[in-house]
Design a protein around this motif. Structure first.
Motif, PDB file in Angstrom:
ATOM      1  N   UNK A   1      86.232  59.912  65.028  1.00 26.90           N
ATOM      2  CA  UNK A   1      86.340  58.592  65.635  1.00 26.90           C
ATOM      3  C   UNK A   1      85.644  58.615  66.991  1.00 26.90           C
ATOM      4  N   UNK A   2      84.824  57.600  67.254  1.00 28.36           N
ATOM      5  CA  UNK A   2      84.152  57.490  68.551  1.00 28.36           C
ATOM      6  C   UNK A   2      85.145  56.937  69.559  1.00 28.36           C
ATOM      7  N   UNK A   3      85.421  57.726  70.583  1.00 30.27           N
ATOM      8  CA  UNK A   3      86.373  57.296  71.603  1.00 30.27           C
ATOM      9  C   UNK A   3      85.707  56.512  72.716  1.00 30.27           C
ATOM     10  N   UNK A   4      84.554  56.968  73.157  1.00 29.70           N
ATOM     11  CA  UNK A   4      83.866  56.293  74.252  1.00 29.70           C
ATOM     12  C   UNK A   4      82.399  56.696  74.260  1.00 29.70           C
ATOM     13  N   UNK A   5      81.585  55.834  74.773  1.00 26.69           N
ATOM     14  CA  UNK A   5      80.178  56.126  75.001  1.00 26.69           C
ATOM     15  C   UNK A   5      79.967  56.282  76.497  1.00 26.69           C
ATOM     16  N   UNK A   6      79.233  57.276  76.885  1.00 26.13           N
ATOM     17  CA  UNK A   6      78.999  57.539  78.298  1.00 26.13           C
ATOM     18  C   UNK A   6      78.331  56.345  78.980  1.00 26.13           C
TER      19      UNK A   6
ATOM     20  N   UNK B   1      78.606  53.200  78.235  1.00 25.99           N
ATOM     21  CA  UNK B   1      79.610  52.144  78.394  1.00 25.99           C
ATOM     22  C   UNK B   1      80.539  52.466  79.560  1.00 25.99           C
ATOM     23  N   UNK B   2      80.912  53.722  79.694  1.00 25.72           N
ATOM     24  CA  UNK B   2      81.764  54.119  80.809  1.00 25.72           C
ATOM     25  C   UNK B   2      81.065  53.885  82.141  1.00 25.72           C
ATOM     26  N   UNK B   3      79.770  54.176  82.206  1.00 29.13           N
ATOM     27  CA  UNK B   3      79.019  53.921  83.439  1.00 29.13           C
ATOM     28  C   UNK B   3      79.064  52.436  83.795  1.00 29.13           C
ATOM     29  N   UNK B   4      78.909  51.573  82.807  1.00 35.07           N
ATOM     30  CA  UNK B   4      78.922  50.127  83.066  1.00 35.07           C
ATOM     31  C   UNK B   4      80.285  49.690  83.576  1.00 35.07           C
ATOM     32  N   UNK B   5      81.353  50.236  83.001  1.00 33.52           N
ATOM     33  CA  UNK B   5      82.705  49.874  83.431  1.00 33.52           C
ATOM     34  C   UNK B   5      82.936  50.306  84.874  1.00 33.52           C
ATOM     35  N   UNK B   6      82.530  51.517  85.219  1.00 37.97           N
ATOM     36  CA  UNK B   6      82.773  52.019  86.573  1.00 37.97           C
ATOM     37  C   UNK B   6      81.824  51.411  87.608  1.00 37.97           C
ATOM     38  N   UNK B   7      80.686  50.855  87.165  1.00 35.86           N
ATOM     39  CA  UNK B   7      79.789  50.187  88.104  1.00 35.86           C
ATOM     40  C   UNK B   7      80.460  48.926  88.652  1.00 35.86           C
ATOM     41  N   UNK B   8      81.299  48.297  87.861  1.00 36.11           N
ATOM     42  CA  UNK B   8      81.975  47.059  88.271  1.00 36.11           C
ATOM     43  C   UNK B   8      83.061  47.325  89.315  1.00 36.11           C
ATOM     44  N   UNK B   9      83.587  48.528  89.332  1.00 33.12           N
ATOM     45  CA  UNK B   9      84.704  48.839  90.258  1.00 33.12           C
ATOM     46  C   UNK B   9      84.256  48.950  91.679  1.00 33.12           C
TER      47      UNK B   9
END
Length: 139
Positions: free
Chosen positions: A124-129, A131-139
């Motif tokens: 199962x794919x848990x996360x894509x790196x 996608x994680x970068x995009x999420x943390x860019x917003x913070x």
């Protein structure tokens, strides 16, 4: 005389010598404590009369041998009370180092599961790196 890639043996009149083993994973050397069992199982569990069964048996035994992690010596003084036993790690520091620095990194670039593993839930794919970068860019 048995030879295939890097696994080889030499045979003189009365003895058989294992002269090499294949490198299954760069940077990983199998645990020496597992060598006697590996040799015993190689001699007793492999069907040497049929080529296909022979290769399958050798691969199975090599896999089992390389799957053995280093064993830490047991020190009875460190395991005297029940709370210590409950907090004990499943693997020792030497094995943890191998898993963390050799096996996990190798899995990240060598593991190529079959396509049906993604549809049946085996992998199962848990996360894509990215996608994680995009999420943390917003913070």
């Amino acid at each position: 005389s048995f030879e295939y890639k890097e696994a080889s043996s030499d045979k003189d009149a009365k003895s058989l010598y294992l002269t090499g083993l294949p490198v299954l994973l760069d940077g990983f050397i199998p645990a020496p404590h597992a060598l006697p069992l590996f040799l015993l199982r190689l001699a007793t569990e492999v069907d040497w009369s049929d080529e296909s069964a022979c290769f399958e048996g050798i691969c199975t035994e090599l896999g089992a041998y390389y799957a053995e992690l280093p064993v830490e010596p047991f020190n009875n003084a460190n395991h005297t009370n029940e709370s210590t036993n409950l907090n004990r790690q499943l693997i020792g520091p030497a094995a943890e180092k191998i898993v963390r620095h050799t096996i996990f990194p190798a899995l990240s670039y060598l593991l190529v599961p079959p396509k049906d593993f993604s549809s049946d839930g085996t992998v199962v794919k848990l996360a894509l790196l990215t996608t994680l970068y995009k999420v943390f860019e917003r913070c």
